[in-house]
Scaffold this motif. Structure first.
Motif, short mmCIF file in Angstrom:
data_model
loop_
_atom_site.label_atom_id
_atom_site.label_comp_id
_atom_site.label_asym_id
_atom_site.label_seq_id
_atom_site.Cartn_x
_atom_site.Cartn_y
_atom_site.Cartn_z
N SER A 36 8.33 48.37 36.36
CA SER A 36 8.43 49.38 37.41
C SER A 36 8.30 50.81 36.90
CB SER A 36 9.77 49.26 38.15
OG SER A 36 9.85 48.05 38.87
N VAL A 37 8.69 51.06 35.65
CA VAL A 37 8.81 52.42 35.15
C VAL A 37 8.76 52.38 33.63
CG1 VAL A 37 11.34 52.21 35.24
CG2 VAL A 37 10.31 54.50 35.19
N ALA A 38 8.32 53.48 33.03
CA ALA A 38 8.32 53.61 31.57
C ALA A 38 9.23 54.75 31.14
CB ALA A 38 6.90 53.85 31.05
N VAL A 39 9.76 54.63 29.94
CA VAL A 39 10.48 55.71 29.28
C VAL A 39 9.71 56.05 28.01
CG1 VAL A 39 12.58 56.41 28.09
CG2 VAL A 39 12.74 55.11 30.22
N LEU A 40 9.36 57.31 27.85
CA LEU A 40 8.62 57.79 26.68
C LEU A 40 9.55 58.65 25.84
CD1 LEU A 40 5.87 58.15 25.17
CD2 LEU A 40 5.49 60.16 26.60
N PRO A 68 9.32 47.85 43.77
CA PRO A 68 8.27 48.36 42.87
C PRO A 68 7.09 49.00 43.59
CG PRO A 68 8.99 46.19 42.16
CD PRO A 68 9.63 46.43 43.50
N LEU A 69 6.60 48.37 44.63
CA LEU A 69 5.44 48.92 45.34
C LEU A 69 5.79 50.25 46.00
CD1 LEU A 69 2.52 48.52 46.26
CD2 LEU A 69 3.38 47.22 48.22
N ALA A 70 6.99 50.33 46.57
CA ALA A 70 7.43 51.57 47.20
C ALA A 70 7.59 52.68 46.16
CB ALA A 70 8.75 51.35 47.94
N VAL A 71 8.12 52.34 44.98
CA VAL A 71 8.29 53.33 43.90
C VAL A 71 6.95 53.87 43.44
CG1 VAL A 71 8.94 53.56 41.47
CG2 VAL A 71 10.53 52.52 43.09
N ALA A 72 6.00 52.96 43.15
CA ALA A 72 4.69 53.39 42.66
C ALA A 72 3.97 54.23 43.70
CB ALA A 72 3.85 52.16 42.29
N THR A 73 4.04 53.84 44.97
CA THR A 73 3.36 54.59 46.02
C THR A 73 4.01 55.96 46.21
OG1 THR A 73 2.72 52.56 47.16
CG2 THR A 73 2.72 54.57 48.47
N SER A 74 5.33 56.04 46.15
CA SER A 74 6.02 57.32 46.28
C SER A 74 5.61 58.27 45.16
CB SER A 74 7.53 57.11 46.28
OG SER A 74 7.95 56.36 47.39
N THR A 98 0.41 53.86 52.10
CA THR A 98 1.68 53.64 52.78
C THR A 98 1.62 52.45 53.74
OG1 THR A 98 1.11 55.28 54.48
CG2 THR A 98 2.38 56.05 52.59
N ASP A 99 0.46 52.19 54.33
CA ASP A 99 0.34 51.02 55.21
C ASP A 99 0.65 49.74 54.44
OD1 ASP A 99 -0.28 52.50 57.40
OD2 ASP A 99 -2.43 52.00 57.45
N ALA A 100 0.16 49.67 53.19
CA ALA A 100 0.41 48.48 52.38
C ALA A 100 1.89 48.31 52.07
CB ALA A 100 -0.39 48.57 51.08
N VAL A 101 2.61 49.42 51.89
CA VAL A 101 4.04 49.34 51.64
C VAL A 101 4.77 48.77 52.86
CG1 VAL A 101 6.13 50.67 51.16
CG2 VAL A 101 4.02 51.20 49.94
N PHE A 102 4.46 49.31 54.03
CA PHE A 102 5.15 48.88 55.24
C PHE A 102 4.81 47.43 55.61
CE2 PHE A 102 6.28 53.22 55.58
CZ PHE A 102 7.34 53.30 56.47
N ASP A 103 3.64 46.97 55.20
CA ASP A 103 3.22 45.59 55.48
C ASP A 103 3.65 44.61 54.40
OD1 ASP A 103 2.02 46.44 57.81
OD2 ASP A 103 0.02 46.64 56.90
N SER A 104 4.32 45.08 53.36
CA SER A 104 4.60 44.26 52.19
C SER A 104 5.78 43.32 52.42
CB SER A 104 4.90 45.15 50.98
OG SER A 104 6.14 45.83 51.15
N ALA A 105 5.83 42.30 51.58
CA ALA A 105 6.97 41.39 51.59
C ALA A 105 8.26 42.10 51.19
CB ALA A 105 6.69 40.21 50.65
N ASP A 106 8.14 43.09 50.29
CA ASP A 106 9.33 43.83 49.87
C ASP A 106 9.93 44.63 51.02
OD1 ASP A 106 9.50 42.90 47.32
OD2 ASP A 106 8.64 44.68 46.36
N THR A 117 9.81 41.50 44.79
CA THR A 117 8.70 40.75 44.19
C THR A 117 7.52 41.64 43.83
OG1 THR A 117 7.70 40.27 46.34
CG2 THR A 117 9.33 38.70 45.49
N GLY A 118 7.55 42.89 44.28
CA GLY A 118 6.41 43.78 44.02
C GLY A 118 5.22 43.47 44.89
N ARG A 119 5.44 42.75 45.98
CA ARG A 119 4.33 42.36 46.87
C ARG A 119 4.68 42.72 48.32
NH1 ARG A 119 4.85 38.48 43.01
NH2 ARG A 119 2.99 37.96 41.83
#
Length: 256
Positions: free
Chosen positions: A50-54, A200-206, A229-237, A254-256
């Motif tokens: 979901s995220v990286a730390v550098l 995860p999908l909501a985080v990446a899209t945001s 954003t449509d894909a986020v609202f339609d997602s299983a998450d 699930t990230g989907r």
């Protein structure tokens, strides 16, 4: 995973990427840049991340380009399509948290500016000293810094090459947290885990849409963001998050 200059480690949904040239204050090389570019591609491609730390090992984040290699062989740590350090030109879609101890200079500072959140220890020092070397901060510093700081402060740093201390960086909103010495990584991991706890999908899209807001007018953003954003609202998450709320339990993403 390691190539001797960069350590890459999975910690649950968090990808930890650590520069590992402590004797050179983690000065950037071409090999290190290529590993970071690959790690950023892996971050976006892997639904379990979901995220990286550098960060940088040995008390410093990154002292910029390895000037000795630049002088000796002309090496420039730029990856086509990704830029300096394999990051600054095209950051990943998913968010990146910088954990800064010690020096973040030149390209190292530009790498922090390319991240979405920054945690700095009390020892951190930020600077773009390129003008003192006859160079310019072409890894995003000349335009990202004036977006992140008041114009006058940004111009002073760009034109003098002087250092910015973490307390001042926090005052101006350049960093999210100031941690005790040697605690930047732990604090950054706490932030990363707070991010990774969300869908995860909501985080990446945001993250994608928030970054684009710098370059687009507000009136154009509503139509432009719809492609993601449509894909986020339609997602299983999205269904899972709402269901978990009504059932008073933690969601299982699930990230989907």
């Amino acid at each position: 995973m390691t190539d001797g200059e960069v350590l890459v480690e999975r910690r649950g949904s968090v990808l930890l990427v650590a520069l590992d040239r402590p004797r050179q204050r983690n000065a950037m090389t071409l090999d290190a840049a290529r590993v970071i570019a690959g790690a950023m591609s892996d971050l976006d491609a892997d639904d379990s991340l979901s995220v990286a730390v550098l960060t940088g090992n040995g008390g410093h984040f990154c002292a910029g380009m390895d000037l000795k290699r630049f002088v000796d062989s002309g090496e420039r740590p730029f990856v086509p399509g990704r830029g300096f350090g394999g990051l600054v030109e095209t950051p990943p879609i998913k968010p990146v948290v910088a954990a800064v101890e010690g020096f973040a200079l030149g390209g190292g500072f530009e790498m922090a500016l390319a991240c979405d959140l920054v945690v700095a220890s009390e020892t951190a020092r930020f600077a773009l000293p390129e003008v003192r070397r006859g160079l310019v901060a072409r890894g995003g510093g000349m335009f990202r810094l004036p977006r992140a700081l008041p114009r006058a402060i940004a111009m002073e740093l760009l034109l003098t090459g002087t250092m910015l201390e973490p307390a001042v960086a926090l005052q101006y909103g350049l960093v999210n947290r100031v941690a005790a010495e040697n605690a930047a990584l732990d604090t950054a991991l706490d932030l990363a885990n707070a991010i990774a706890a969300n869908a995860p999908l909501a985080v990446a899209t945001s993250a994608r849409i928030a970054r684009a807001a710098y370059d687009r007018s507000e009136s154009s953003m509503f139509e432009w963001q719809q492609q993601w954003t449509d894909a986020v609202f339609d997602s299983a998450d999205a269904a899972e998050g709402s269901r978990a709320f009504t059932e008073r339990r933690d969601p299982v993403w699930t990230g989907r």
